[in-house]
Scaffold this active site. Structure first.
Site, mmCIF file in Angstrom:
data_model
loop_
_atom_site.group_PDB
_atom_site.id
_atom_site.type_symbol
_atom_site.label_atom_id
_atom_site.label_comp_id
_atom_site.label_asym_id
_atom_site.label_seq_id
_atom_site.Cartn_x
_atom_site.Cartn_y
_atom_site.Cartn_z
ATOM 1 C CG ASP A 1 -0.228 -0.188 2.557
ATOM 2 O OD1 ASP A 1 0.950 -0.623 2.574
ATOM 3 O OD2 ASP A 1 -0.835 0.137 3.601
ATOM 4 C CG HIS B 1 7.198 -0.498 10.085
ATOM 5 N ND1 HIS B 1 7.305 -0.848 11.406
ATOM 6 C CD2 HIS B 1 6.738 0.787 10.081
ATOM 7 C CE1 HIS B 1 6.910 0.156 12.168
ATOM 8 N NE2 HIS B 1 6.571 1.161 11.384
HETATM 9 C C1 BDR Z 1 2.875 -0.882 8.606
HETATM 10 O O1 BDR Z 1 1.813 0.058 8.526
HETATM 11 C C2 BDR Z 1 2.003 0.942 7.465
HETATM 12 O O2 BDR Z 1 1.696 2.245 7.807
HETATM 13 C C3 BDR Z 1 3.438 0.787 7.036
HETATM 14 O O3 BDR Z 1 3.558 0.995 5.628
HETATM 15 C C4 BDR Z 1 3.779 -0.638 7.409
HETATM 16 O O4 BDR Z 1 3.451 -1.544 6.380
HETATM 17 C C5 BDR Z 1 3.565 -0.729 9.946
HETATM 18 O O5 BDR Z 1 2.669 -0.950 10.979
HETATM 19 CA CA CA Z 2 2.867 -0.777 4.159
#
Ligand code: BDR
Ligand code: CA
Length: 303
Positions: free
Chosen positions: A9, A239
């Site tokens: 996303d 992340h």
């Molecule tokens: C996840 O949430 C999204 O906002 C980031 O892209 C990542 O995939 C971290 O909690």
């Molecule tokens: Ca993400």
């Protein structure tokens, strides 16, 4: 070369994961499927196309995926990723178009045409992957690996006190996927929040002055600033880049096999993961060698 489908996303850290794949000769990125999450699916699809165009990468199909979670309302996170999802850098609109196909179908067909050769790196809500599994349950025999950034196993969540965003954003989809017999490796907050990319790292990346380093040094200041405001921390978590890194060098991580139950009751536990002996065991990353990871990541972003 390992064949990778990126499902995410985009999203600042999703964009970093895509760039890490592009910079890694061990990987062949054979498709990008998008899903509603950090931003709506149209924005996320534009972002994937714009990033590829900006970097002059051709011939990687982008497929627009699910526009909403299976049952729940979509809750986006522009406050974390910027109105455009990429730190308000307003990349030029792409000239290329997504492939007119369902994301779940694209994934199924690609896997069936390449049995036991495709790794999916999923860095958003698991809606497309759940649809894939529902319409083609036998696919688990043909997937090499499904690497998921999501969840909080032994630590608190980041969207509620118990849930991580990707799981919480579509917990019903996460339940279908994480409680299945797919060959899953989970990269949870336990590892992704154990260190941060610092402003010094960003400065080193910026100095390289390549298209990728310029893009990163435009995207990240917003993300670092919002992390400072929201969480009072210096630097930022990246992340999704860790999930892509696992596909390249799993020795960066320490893993354990455990079953997980995903809580889907509409209460304060929604999206929580509970360790369970009753559920099929999956591989969970519980530690990362953060110094080695940061060097690995920065080196690949500056070359
Ligand atoms: C996840 O949430 C999204 O906002 C980031 O892209 C990542 O995939 C971290 O909690
Ligand atoms: Ca993400």
């Amino acid at each position: 070369m390992k064949k990778i489908i990126f499902d995410g996303d985009p999203g600042i850290d999703d964009a970093l994961a895509i760039m890490l794949a592009l910079q890694s000769k061990e990987l062949q990125l054979i498709g990008i499927t998008t899903v509603a999450g950090n931003v709506n699916v149209d924005r996320g699809t534009l972002n994937a196309l714009s990033i590829l165009e900006y970097l002059k990468i051709e011939n990687i199909p982008v497929v627009r995926g699910s526009e909403k979670p299976l049952y729940k309302e979509l809750e986006t996170a522009e406050f974390v990723h910027g109105q455009d999802g990429l730190g308000n850098i307003n990349l030029p609109s792409p000239k290329t178009q997504p492939i007119p196909q369902l994301a779940s179908e694209f994934i199924i067909n690609t896997i069936k045409n390449n049995p036991n050769e495709v790794t999916i790196v999923a860095t958003g809500p698991l809606t497309n992957i759940a649809k894939m599994l529902t319409s083609s349950p036998e696919i688990s025999n043909d997937i090499l690996e499904l690497i998921i950034m999501g969840g909080a196993v032994n630590i608190p969540g980041n969207v509620t006190s118990v849930a991580e965003y990707n799981i919480w954003a579509d917990a019903e989809a996460a339940k279908i996927v994480l409680e299945s017999d797919l060959p899953i490796t989970l990269v949870p907050l336990d590892v992704t929040t154990s260190f941060r990319l610092t402003t010094a790292n960003l400065y080193e990346i910026k100095k390289a002055n390549t298209p990728i380093s310029i893009l990163i040094s435009r995207m990240l200041p917003y993300y670092i600033e919002i992390n400072q405001k929201l969480r009072n921390i210096d630097g930022c978590y990246i992340h999704d880049a860790l999930a892509m890194a696992y596909s390249i060098d799993p020795t960066l991580f320490t893993t354990e096999m455990m079953g997980l139950e995903v809580m889907v009751n509409k209460n304060e536990e929604y999206g929580k993961l509970i360790i369970s002996k009753e559920k099929p065991p999956l591989k969970i990353c519980l530690k990362v060698n953060s110094q080695r990871f940061l060097r690995f990541f920065v080196d690949r972003m500056i070359k």
